[in-house]
Motif scaffolding. Structure first.
Motif: not given
Lengths: 933, 59, 66
Positions: A665-669, A679-686, A706-708, A769-773
């Motif tokens: 997973f790549i976060q903050c896309v 910050c899109s708020r929901v993506c980390c938990t998701h 992979l996260y910030r 999986t891209l954690a899209a904004a």
């Protein structure tokens, strides 16, 4: 049970005489125990009710039957030592629990030595240190707990070491995300932001050479405008952010300076000295609240928070009992405010059938007609205890006031705002037949409504009133020049009397409120709002541009708490479509809106056909959508997908999921980027949730995130913990150094620099999986229809960032869901309910909603129909009359007019009057500047 | 027959959340009892100096 | 010290500057007592007429704030 106050509320005038003489002392909890207060006290100067109370544990009279001073000095005879506890039994249809939290007590942490080192303080204490009303009056200083002028010898010695700090450190996650030293596995959600705020304000107070450092694990700023605040703190205010947990703190016993030891990101041990340390303490549920939950038999989580369902986020496990604020998971002010309204709406829906059965109607006193009567002015001069009379010679001013034209009564009063003074005022008005009232006291901004109420009780129109400020603008600012202050007070009273003589009774126009509602957007938030308003009996129209209800939630698999979204959503949609109070308009767009609060007319277009809908209020819930990534080779390979695509695979139980051996997973896309600095708020938990699902499916699968910063706020943190325990590997990357994706035949190669190893690693993955904004729809047309603002990114801007999160500055228009800011299921539903609750307060006032009386009106005889007022008004209140005798002349819409007077000042013919602030009234004040000679 | 409900609500806690719940309910036609253990309402928000992200005064 | 002969008429907007003047009081700031405040609902209410009248009535300065 009602605890005794030992002070009679009906008599206490909050003069403060008692507290000056009281010998008893105890810790001032309002100032986080940083200073002592007397046994008879008022919680804080602006407290409501502003009535003193006695702490029975430290009062000498109540403990030892000695003293009794306060009873002697009280001018109002309010002290009553014989008060006892009372048991009250209340019959109620529903309960809302909002018991709040207690700040975590860090005394038990031996490594930070909070209990022993005077320069280690909690964030709550620091909040008081920064406050102008706090113990140090906003001055940031070391040894903050010492009294301002120490008396004890030991304190005097310490006070010599006192200095303005040059370096302050904040330690995050004290009492949060910690199961080793305490038992709080959750994230407290607010500490990152308040630490950043405290650091910024500290620099504002102490100057730019103050060095502020925040030691943190993950910087969690997932709220609206928070990320920008964090970036500004870093780049504009020069606050240091150090990703490290400090190991230990030692004190130099000579100076009180503090030395910290920590390991930096490169693994080096660093030793550094600071003047002060602030512990960012978490939020905790008190034992008292846990006991309450037990007594009420509602379920709580292991950390003590109330258990709720994502689709009924303010409902406890017991019918009729609702929960709001931090007890319903750690949260900050706007979310607590949303909870508050949502809980009110949930309780309201539960009791819908008995609404309006117990409320009381206000008694209205018939208004005396004073039109044409000679002004008969009463002037009341307030001493405000000694606040005014300590500087201004009030008897002299009173005597002077009596000599002014039209003044028949001039009275001095100790506290004009006290209940007995108000009663007396009513009496005098009636007795002397007064028809204009002037009060010379504090500021009309807080007290004008109170006195206007008194006028109403005396049968006078509330606009026959003028208030002049001889406290804030006079005695408080000229305390060293009593003579001049007295002269100024006389001038101010003369000016007020001159204006009051010209005051006219004003009428407040009744606003008719159409009892139907339009909700734009048929997603979760919109449907929730509609359902609640319909259950209160209001006809509700949902406008949905697609062919079905559900919105983005149709694409979700499950919530963070594990509920099946499609099952719940299906039930909600069925409720909506079967509700005969709700009309669903699918395939419908909004083409135009006219009107104002209570009276909107919207043009709806369905299949090319336009119809008009009349409604009183509107809820905008148009949602947000997933961002289309432009990086990480998205769209070039079907193994690279977005979060919602993965949800789809789970929902459909896609057999491909069984073939995956390695998932990334790549976060903050698209989030936290220069183009989308939020910050899109929901993506980390998701992503964390989906990673756990993958691990549950196949425990041998390699799963990487992979996260910030991981931003699993509140009890979502438990998912993060579970994911790590299940073997999900978390690797942090920097925004300057993003992962690189290479598409190959047999796998996806993802390369990034590992922060712990400090060297590049390459992961071979079968699925990326891209954690899209989440991006807003940026619907400028809709925003223009209702004259509501959008922020830079395209989210709707609410009325107030803290206190008005579900409504707009435009009256009668409300906002809910991700159109306001990205939010998960439970928060979208909460805001939907909150918007409904806010709308209901307006709809419920149907018969007594009035405009202000101080608005503009046009003298049609003078109007030349030039159109300046029509073009200049920011609220579109003036327009040309289209029919009747005065066709073509200007007319002002009383509902839209805010009474600013821009049109009055611009009118070249002098045809517009501003009631209450008319030209002759302001001129009369100017003419009264000097004594008539 | 279902026993009739009472048109009043008890709100426990006079902090920002409790106060606003009480206001919304009172303004929409319910009788509200606001219960607070301290001598005045306001809660923790009244202790705060400023609020993020606007740095507005919390009072 | 304030000079008895000086008079400054200040037109303060109810929503901002008037509140700021209140706050100056709450913060116990001290300033010369030459100012006479006239509260207006918005600085948009200001008209040149008021400025001229104030000067005609002997004001030494006029201050509009909003």
């Amino acid at each position: 049970m009602k605890k005794p106050r030992y002070v009679r509320e009906d008599r206490c005038i909050a003069c403060g005489a008692c507290t000056e003489k009281c010998p008893g002392k105890f810790d001032d909890t309002y100032n986080a125990d940083l200073k002592a207060r007397t046994a008879i006290y008022v919680e804080y100067p602006q407290a409501v009710p502003l009535k003193y109370a006695i702490n029975p544990d430290v009062c000498l009279k109540l403990t030892k039957d000695k003293c009794g001073t306060c009873e002697t000095v009280c001018p109002a005879d309010a002290i009553d030592y014989t008060m006892t506890e009372e048991m009250l039994t209340i019959a109620a249809g529903s309960i809302i629990l909002a018991p709040g939290f207690k700040p975590f007590d860090p005394s038990r942490f031996d490594n930070y030595q909070y209990a022993n080192f005077p320069n280690v303080v909690t964030s709550m204490e620091f909040e008081r240190i920064l406050s102008a009303t706090g113990p140090t009056m906003g001055h940031v200083t070391t040894f903050p707990k010492l009294p301002a002028s120490p008396k004890k010898k030991k304190d005097k010695l310490l006070a010599q070491k006192r200095k303005d700090p040059k370096k302050i450190a904040w330690f995050q996650c004290v009492g949060s995300r910690d199961i080793n030293k305490c038992d709080n596995p959750y994230c407290s959600s607010v500490c990152c932001m308040y630490a950043v705020k405290e650091a910024i304000i500290a620099k504002e107070h102490a100057g730019n050479d103050l060095e502020c450092s925040i030691f943190f694990m993950d910087m969690r700023t997932p709220g609206k405008e928070f990320e920008k605040y964090y970036q500004n703190a870093k780049h504009k205010h020069g606050i240091n952010f150090i990703r490290s947990k400090v190991h230990s703190v030692t004190e130099d016993p000579e100076t009180g300076d503090l030395t910290l030891r920590y390991v930096d990101e490169l693994g080096q041990i660093i030793t550094d000295t600071y003047d002060m340390i602030v512990l960012s303490v978490g939020l905790e549920i008190s034992n008292e609240t846990r006991d309450l939950a037990k007594k009420l038999d509602i379920d709580i989580t292991s950390s003590g928070f109330a258990k709720t369902h994502s689709f009924e986020p303010v409902t406890t496990s017991r019918d009729g009992i609702y929960v709001s604020g931090v007890f319903n998971n750690p949260k900050d002010i706007p979310e607590s405010v949303l909870d508050a309204s949502a809980a009110a709406s949930a309780a309201g829906d539960y009791l819908a059938e008995v609404r309006n059965t117990l409320t009381k109607e206000m008694q209205v006193v018939a208004e005396t007609n004073v039109v044409g009567d000679r002004p008969n002015i009463g002037v009341f001069i307030c001493d405000c205890g000694s606040n005014i009379s300590g500087v201004v010679d009030c008897p002299d001013v009173t005597e002077y006031a009596a000599t002014l034209p039209y003044v028949t009564v001039a009275e001095e009063t100790t506290y004009a705002c006290s209940q007995d003074a108000q009663d007396k005022m009513v009496e005098i008005i009636k007795e002397k037949g007064l028809n204009r009232i002037v009060v010379a006291a504090c500021t009309p901004k807080t007290h004008e409504p109170l006195f206007q109420e008194t006028l109403k009780n005396a049968g006078l129109n509330k606009y026959l009133f003028e208030m002049t400020n001889i406290r804030n603008h006079n005695s408080w600012v000229h305390k060293n020049n009593p003579d001049i202050a007295t002269v100024k007070a006389k001038d101010l009273v003369r000016m007020a009397v001159a204006k009051a003589a010209l005051a006219q009774p004003l009428k407040e126009e009744k606003i008719n409120v159409n009892a139907s509602v339009m909700v734009v957007g048929g997603g979760l938030a919109g449907m929730t709002a509609a359902k609640s308003l319909a259950s209160q009996g209001y006809e509700t129209h949902i406008i949905e541009k697609k062919d079905c209800l559900g919105g983005e939630a149709l694409k979700l698999w499950k919530t963070a708490q594990g509920e099946d979204v499609q099952q719940e959503l299906g039930a909600l949609i069925a409720d909506i479509t079967s509700n005969d109070k709700i009309v669903v308009h699918t395939n419908t767009t909004l083409e135009g809106v006219e009107g104002f609060v209570g009276n909107f007319i919207s043009q709806l277009k369905t299949d090319g056909k336009t119809t008009a809908l009349e409604h009183g209020v509107a809820v905008l819930a148009t949602g947000a959508k997933a961002f289309e990534p432009t990086e990480y080779s998205f769209g070039k390979d079907d193994r690279i997908i977005r979060t919602l695509d993965l949800d789809k695979m789970f929902k459909e139980n896609d057999p491909k999921l069984d073939t995956i051996a390695s998932a990334v997973f790549i976060q903050c896309v698209g989030s936290r980027e220069p183009e989308r600095p939020y910050c899109s708020r929901v993506c980390c938990t998701h992503s964390v949730d989906n990673a756990i699902a993958l691990k549950n499916k196949n425990p041998r699968m390699d799963v990487f995130i992979l996260y910030r910063d991981i931003r699993t706020y509140g009890e979502r943190e438990l998912l993060y913990k579970e994911a790590r325990e299940k073997g999900v590997i978390f690797i942090r990357y920097d925004v300057e150094n993003k992962p690189e994706v290479k598409v190959e035949e047999d796998c996806l190669k993802i390369t990034l620099v590992d922060h712990v190893l400090n060297q590049p690693v390459t992961i071979h993955a079968d699925l990326l999986t891209l954690a899209a904004a989440l991006v807003p729809r940026k619907d400028e047309r809709l925003a223009n229809f209702f004259k509501v603002p959008l922020n830079d990114e395209g989210f709707f801007v609410e009325k107030h960032a803290k206190l008005g999160p579900a409504e707009f500055a435009t009256d009668g228009v409300f906002v809910a869901g991700s159109a306001h800011y990205p939010k998960p299921v439970n928060e979208a539903i909460t805001q939907g309910r909150a918007a409904a609750s806010r709308a209901l307060t307006l709809l419920a006032k149907k018969d007594n909603l009035f405009t202000s009386g101080t608005i503009a009106s046009v003298d049609v005889q003078k109007c030349t129909a030039c159109g300046v007022c029509v073009s200049i008004c920011p609220y579109n209140a003036p327009s040309f009359v289209t029919e009747g005798r005065f066709e073509g002349k200007a007319g002002v819409n009383a509902v839209l007019c805010k009474g600013c007077g821009l049109c009055v000042a611009s009118c070249r013919s002098g045809a517009i009057h501003l009631r209450g602030f008319d030209t002759n009234q302001i001129l009369s004040q100017i003419f009264a500047l000097d004594e008539v000679s | 027959m279902e026993s009739k409900k009472t048109g009043s609500v008890v709100v426990i806690g006079g902090g920002i959340s409790g106060m606003l719940s009480a206001l919304d309910l009172a303004n929409s036609g319910f009788y509200v009892y606001l219960v607070e253990k301290g001598p005045s309402i306001g809660g923790v928000m009244a202790q705060l100096d400023k609020t993020f992200p606007t740095n507005d005064c919390a009072m | 010290m304030a000079d008895d002969n000086i008079k400054i008429v200040s037109f303060l907007c109810n929503w901002c500057s008037y509140g700021a003047a209140d706050l100056a009081g709450v913060s116990r700031m001290e300033y010369p007592a030459d100012i006479r405040v006239i509260r207006i609902p918005c600085s948009g209410r200001m008209s040149p007429k008021f400025v001229l009248s104030a000067f005609r009535e002997g004001a030494d300065a006029v201050w509009v704030s909003g």
